[in-house]
Write an enzyme that holds these catalytic residues in place. Sequence first.
Site, PDB file in Angstrom:
ATOM      1  N   GLU A 255       0.770  -1.032  -0.059  1.00  0.00           N
ATOM      2  CA  GLU A 255       0.060  -0.040   0.130  1.00  0.00           C
ATOM      3  C   GLU A 255       0.738   1.206   0.120  1.00  0.00           C
ATOM      4  OE1 GLU A 255      -3.279  -0.073  -0.262  1.00  0.00           O
ATOM      5  OE2 GLU A 255      -3.853  -2.150   0.267  1.00  0.00           O
ATOM      6  N   SER A 329     -13.644   5.223   6.354  1.00  0.00           N
ATOM      7  CA  SER A 329     -13.057   6.156   5.477  1.00  0.00           C
ATOM      8  C   SER A 329     -11.716   5.995   5.042  1.00  0.00           C
ATOM      9  CB  SER A 329     -12.912   7.465   6.353  1.00  0.00           C
ATOM     10  OG  SER A 329     -11.811   7.345   7.354  1.00  0.00           O
TER      11      SER A 329
END
Length: 336
Positions: A255, A329
Amino acid sequence: MIPPLNRYVPALSKNELVKTVTNRDIQFTSFNGKDYPLCFLDEKTPLLFQWFERNPARFGKNDIPIINTEKNPYLNNIIKAATIEKERLIGIFVDGDFFPGQKDAFSKLEYDYENIKVIYRNDIDFSMYDKKLSEIYMENISKQESMPEEKRDCHLLQLLKKELSDIQEGNDSLIKSYLLDKGHGWFDFYRNMAMLKAGQLFLEADKVGCYDLSTNSGCIYLDADMIITEKLGGIYIPDGIAVHVERIDGRASMENGIIAVDRNNHPALLAGLEIMHTKFDADPYSDGVCNGIRKHFNYSLNEDYNSFCDFIEFKHDNIIMNTSQFTQSSWARHVQ
């Protein structure tokens, strides 16, 4: 005396693809039989956060336009990092159509916390990383047209020609194309550009207190949902680069929530940029970061991906990772 490894230590895989060794004053780690130096990021390596805001009007005209709620205290996370890491420069890489009062609020933040430096995207020259969109499309068109007709993708060829004809005057630029995106691509592409600059980003922003950095100094990027709990100290990373790794149900994924480099223009990020300059549909996250890293370390699909993620992972006990995954989120996406 060889300094001990910090909390970042590449893990050993079951099939011993990854191992760590020492040689005189240099520490090495290896993946799949090849040794790489463990490069040291000292305790003054700058930290960089990013906030690109699509809609500054959702904030007060005189407020800092960075989300800071109970569930998502991103601004507080940055301030906490600056308070804990007082000896480090803390950059906030920003972009958006900010109101004058919001820019004043950024300036006040810099005044209140002397090690915080707000770096505006449009103050930095990224032109050296640009390429004309027309060149990218024409190269891909030529590649298709050079194939035997039976192997040619006629649908793709027509699509490429249409995209080429749709390029507007003054917008024949890969860099400019991501300014029109205002989504993941906008964030991710310019994050890559910033990390290619690394410590030089702070010098180019011409901020007071940054002049002790060298033009080739490294940088550690952190998403604003990464919470620093104590000083990070010195950190070793393999061949000068490491990234965040997510693990879900035993499956690892690189990531871009953390990107650490020990110098500007790191070859792995340049390899990712080369892919961005070659593929007409390249993605700044999966190609610009993940595939660039794979290319740099000669990773192939025949090798164990989880072991490679262990090798390249930025690990640290003093960072609570990716906290926004708990509040629905997170921007995280998973690619292998």
